[in-house]
Enzyme design. Structure first.
Site: not given
Length: 494
Positions: A81-82, A240
């Site tokens: 992520m991110h 995730d």
């Protein structure tokens, strides 16, 4: 019977599993890749390397399970992520993907915090903004690479790139988009006021969908390239944390997940938007039920044991540490470990926090040190549990997964410190299983998340229950543990 393919684009590898709806997960393949560090504080990856690794694991699956591979009916994706992926009008990367470990955007984070009041960040975004998150990374590109920024047609999250390669369509979904921190959690859409305020263009942000919606179908060119059947339905998938939660069976309230890998995370499902107004924990959209995934994170969970094993004790196996810890009573005879080797997230959100051994005496040896490190990691995770309880999230049961679930001693320590029963997940790859379940929900293969989780999420027989004597001792030490940071945080900056 149906076959579902789940793909997990992790930080260091891509993994892919085949789920047979009668037999369960029948095979998993993985391919590693590296994080590139071209400069100090940078962390980048090549999206094309992700795709090449994905094609490799698909080829291995096809070789190992040719009949099942040819019967795939749905594909789900999850991943790290991110991060920020930038694409031109041909959907080709215009710059390496800036992943979550990146720290180059410290100036941009400070700028965001200066121009956007904390109350606005809390009420709309629900999360603190860190380096390595897509919002400040995009601002860094705009300020430092204007020619690159000008060429950006669309941005997306890492796993969205793999879905684009499969379907030819670019978009994103709520769980990953919410982790970029330029997202309106209540509206489950981009935070357009912030996009405008910081001089970003709205049309660079792709349309955002719910995770279980169908994104498209495998194209003819990808079919010939990978062996996947043309026209297989592909759902949007999730970040995730959401997929991992579903793969652990946390599809309803009242269950916490404790995952100790390199770091450590306490995660839960919440139907309501239960964010912490002090932003000590994270709140992102969940892949299911228009709900939320709430989690607290620490940075040096398993990493603390790695440090102890390799840099202090110089032993060969993690099992040696467990054996040492088993010989010492709860509380390590007053030795307390603060596991802030890389700074800390929950509850302090302090990148400058440092580790500590407190109460060290001549009587202490490697056995005490081993147990104290395990206890210190569990204390840090208890901080997340307590913040969740403050916002009304409670659970009597914790599901343990990751490396921290492989030590019986550590599992009992967790049960005693949390004062909750611990069950151990008996599923190897929870994230790819979660991706499969999300795909099955989106394509109608499963009628509910409960149906899928009850069938495929299994647990070890042994349950760990808190020992009240140890609980009392740990409650005393936890008060000391919590005071250590407060009393020394100013000294940590020296």
């Amino acid at each position: 019977m149906a076959i579902i393919l789940g793909i997990d684009l992790g930080t260091q590898s891509v993994k892919s599993s085949l789920l047979d709806t009668q037999k369960g997960v029948i095979h998993t393949e993985a391919k590693d890749y590296e994080i590139k560090v071209p400069k100090l504080r940078y962390a980048e990856q090549d999206p094309e390397e992700w795709w090449e690794a994905t094609k490799y694991v698909l080829g291995k699956l096809k070789t190992s399970c040719e009949r099942e591979f040819g019967s795939i009916e749905a594909i789900g994706l999850t991943g790290q992520m991110h991060g920020l992926v930038t694409l031109d009008k041909s959907y080709k990367p215009v710059f390496p993907a800036i992943v979550w470990l990146d720290q180059r955007s410290e100036k941009q984070v400070a700028e965001i915090e200066e121009r956007m009041p904390f109350s606005e960040i809390a009420s709309v975004i629900h999360n603190r903004i860190f380096t390595g998150f897509a919002f400040p990374s995009l601002l860094w590109l705009k300020e430092n690479k204007p020619s690159v920024y000008k060429d950006i047609y669309k941005i997306c999250c890492p796993k969205d790139y793999i879905r684009m390669k499969l379907t030819g369509e670019i978009a994103t979904e709520v769980s990953d988009a919410s982790s970029t921190t330029i997202f309106d959690m209540a509206k489950r859409d981009w935070y357009y006021d912030a996009i405008d305020k910081f001089g970003l263009e709205r049309d660079k942000f792709p349309k955002c969908y719910e995770s279980t919606e169908i994104a498209g179908k495998v194209t003819a060119s990808v079919s010939s390239e990978t062996g996947l059947g043309k026209g297989i339905k592909v759902v949007y998938g999730s970040g995730d944390q959401s997929a991992h939660s579903i793969g652990n069976g946390a599809y309803h309230s009242g269950v916490l997940i404790c995952n100790i890998g390199t770091g450590g995370v306490i995660t839960t499902y919440s139907k309501r938007d239960a964010f912490d107004k002090q932003l000590r924990i994270h709140s992102f959209c969940n892949a299911i039920d228009n709900a939320y995934v709430i989690f607290g994170a620490m940075l040096a969970g398993g990493l603390s044991l790695n440090w102890l094993k390799n840099k202090v004790l110089d032993v060969k196996e993690y099992g040696d540490i467990s054996s040492y810890a088993a010989d010492i009573c709860a509380g390590s005879e007053g030795l307390i470990y603060l596991p802030y080797l890389c700074g800390e997230r929950t509850p302090h959100m302090d990148p400058g926090a440092t580790g500590m051994l407190f109460g060290l005496k001549y009587l202490h040896d490697r056995k005490h040190l081993s147990r104290a490190v395990m206890e210190g990691v569990a204390f840090a995770l208890k901080d997340s549990v307590l913040v969740m309880e403050e916002v009304g999230i409670r659970a009597d049961r914790i599901i343990a997964s990751g490396g921290g679930a492989k030590s019986k001693v550590w599992l009992q320590i967790q049960s005693d410190i949390f004062n909750k029963e611990i069950q151990v997940i008996d599923v190897e790859e929870q994230a790819t299983l979660g991706a499969c379940i999300i795909a099955g929900l989106g394509t109608g293969i499963f009628s509910s998340t409960k149906e899928a989780c009850d069938k495929f999420v299994t647990f070890e027989d042994k349950v760990y229950y808190p020992d009240q004597k140890n609980v009392n001792r740990y409650n005393e030490l936890f008060e000391v543990y919590q005071s250590l940071y407060q009393r020394t945080k100013d000294l940590m900056a020296l």
